[in-house]
Design a protein around this motif. Structure first.
Motif, short mmCIF file in Angstrom:
data_model
loop_
_atom_site.label_atom_id
_atom_site.label_comp_id
_atom_site.label_asym_id
_atom_site.label_seq_id
_atom_site.Cartn_x
_atom_site.Cartn_y
_atom_site.Cartn_z
N GLY A 16 0.82 -1.21 0.00
CA GLY A 16 0.00 0.00 0.00
C GLY A 16 0.85 1.26 0.00
N GLY A 17 1.90 1.25 0.79
CA GLY A 17 2.78 2.42 0.88
C GLY A 17 3.47 2.73 -0.44
N ALA A 18 3.88 1.69 -1.15
CA ALA A 18 4.51 1.90 -2.46
C ALA A 18 3.51 2.54 -3.43
CB ALA A 18 5.02 0.57 -3.03
N GLY A 20 0.83 4.27 -2.66
CA GLY A 20 0.52 5.61 -2.19
C GLY A 20 1.61 6.61 -2.52
N SER A 21 2.84 6.19 -2.39
CA SER A 21 3.97 7.08 -2.71
C SER A 21 4.00 7.43 -4.19
CB SER A 21 5.29 6.42 -2.30
OG SER A 21 5.33 6.25 -0.91
N VAL A 22 3.74 6.45 -5.03
CA VAL A 22 3.71 6.70 -6.47
C VAL A 22 2.54 7.64 -6.81
CG1 VAL A 22 3.29 5.63 -8.73
CG2 VAL A 22 4.88 4.57 -7.12
N ALA A 23 1.39 7.42 -6.17
CA ALA A 23 0.24 8.30 -6.41
C ALA A 23 0.55 9.73 -5.96
CB ALA A 23 -0.99 7.76 -5.68
N ARG A 24 1.26 9.87 -4.86
CA ARG A 24 1.64 11.20 -4.35
C ARG A 24 2.57 11.90 -5.35
NH1 ARG A 24 3.03 15.69 -3.83
NH2 ARG A 24 3.95 16.67 -2.04
N TYR A 25 3.53 11.17 -5.85
CA TYR A 25 4.48 11.72 -6.83
C TYR A 25 3.74 12.16 -8.09
CZ TYR A 25 8.03 11.78 -10.46
OH TYR A 25 8.81 12.13 -11.52
N GLN A 26 2.83 11.32 -8.56
CA GLN A 26 2.08 11.65 -9.77
C GLN A 26 1.16 12.85 -9.55
OE1 GLN A 26 2.78 10.60 -12.69
NE2 GLN A 26 4.20 9.03 -12.03
N MET A 27 0.61 12.99 -8.35
CA MET A 27 -0.21 14.17 -8.04
C MET A 27 0.64 15.43 -8.12
SD MET A 27 -3.13 15.55 -7.16
CE MET A 27 -4.25 14.60 -6.18
N GLY A 28 1.86 15.39 -7.63
CA GLY A 28 2.77 16.53 -7.74
C GLY A 28 3.05 16.89 -9.18
N ARG A 29 3.30 15.88 -10.00
CA ARG A 29 3.54 16.13 -11.43
C ARG A 29 2.31 16.71 -12.10
NH1 ARG A 29 5.62 11.46 -14.73
NH2 ARG A 29 5.86 13.19 -16.13
N LEU A 30 1.13 16.17 -11.76
CA LEU A 30 -0.12 16.66 -12.33
C LEU A 30 -0.37 18.13 -11.96
CD1 LEU A 30 -2.84 16.13 -13.82
CD2 LEU A 30 -3.76 15.44 -11.60
N GLY A 86 1.30 6.45 2.66
CA GLY A 86 2.28 6.79 1.63
C GLY A 86 1.84 7.96 0.77
N PHE A 87 0.53 8.15 0.66
CA PHE A 87 -0.03 9.20 -0.19
C PHE A 87 -0.01 10.56 0.48
CE2 PHE A 87 -3.89 11.37 -1.96
CZ PHE A 87 -3.40 11.57 -3.23
N THR A 88 -0.41 10.63 1.72
CA THR A 88 -0.45 11.92 2.41
C THR A 88 0.95 12.31 2.85
OG1 THR A 88 -0.98 10.88 4.52
CG2 THR A 88 -2.83 11.65 3.18
N THR A 89 1.13 13.58 3.07
CA THR A 89 2.49 14.08 3.23
C THR A 89 2.60 15.11 4.35
OG1 THR A 89 2.00 15.74 1.59
CG2 THR A 89 3.04 13.74 0.79
N PHE A 90 2.28 14.69 5.57
CA PHE A 90 2.35 15.66 6.66
C PHE A 90 3.77 16.15 6.87
CE2 PHE A 90 0.24 17.92 9.85
CZ PHE A 90 1.13 18.09 10.89
N SER A 91 4.74 15.27 6.65
CA SER A 91 6.12 15.72 6.82
C SER A 91 6.47 16.76 5.77
CB SER A 91 7.09 14.53 6.75
OG SER A 91 6.96 13.87 5.51
#
Length: 135
Positions: A16-18, A20-30, A86-91
């Motif tokens: 799940g974390g992998a 979520g991390s990819v989805a987070r990265y793609q959201m940044g690109r989008l 992995g998707f959310t980014t509080f840090s």
């Protein structure tokens, strides 16, 4: 709720974390493509969008898992801890707020923090409410 064996639990969280991390990265690109590099360098729109959406999804998941009852530990680990963790980014939110402050943009940092927390909590409450209505 059943307890998932430690090795299986770790695998669920990692998978799940992998994702979520990819989805987070793609959201940044989008967001960079949609708003342009200048806009995202001025204000952390992608992190705001990810944390808001992630909070909404966490609320929906929490409501769904409560409705399901019983054997949901694997879904909590895979989707809640792994995917949304992995998707959310509080840090990243914390870092970006500190960077705005260090650049002397204290007002913008305060606005960003208030909007992030307000939308995050509102999204979570809304998600739980929507999930309960479906029960």
């Amino acid at each position: 709720m059943s307890i998932t064996p430690p090795l299986a639990a770790t695998a669920y969280v990692a998978l799940g974390g992998a994702a979520g991390s990819v989805a987070r990265y793609q959201m940044g690109r989008l967001m960079t493509w949609w708003l342009g590099p200048q806009a995202v360098s001025v204000f952390p729109f992608a992190t705001l969008a990810v944390n808001t959406l992630g909070s909404l999804l966490m609320g929906l998941l929490a409501g769904f898992l409560l409705r399901m009852g019983g054997e949901t530990d694997h879904w909590r680990l895979l989707l809640g801890v792994g995917l949304l963790g992995g998707f959310t980014t509080f840090s990243a939110f914390s870092l970006e707020t500190a960077m705005l402050i260090q650049r002397g943009q204290v007002g913008l940092a305060a606005i960003y923090a208030l909007i992030s927390v307000g939308l995050g909590v509102s999204g979570l409450v809304f998600g739980i409410t929507v999930a309960r209505i479906g029960a």
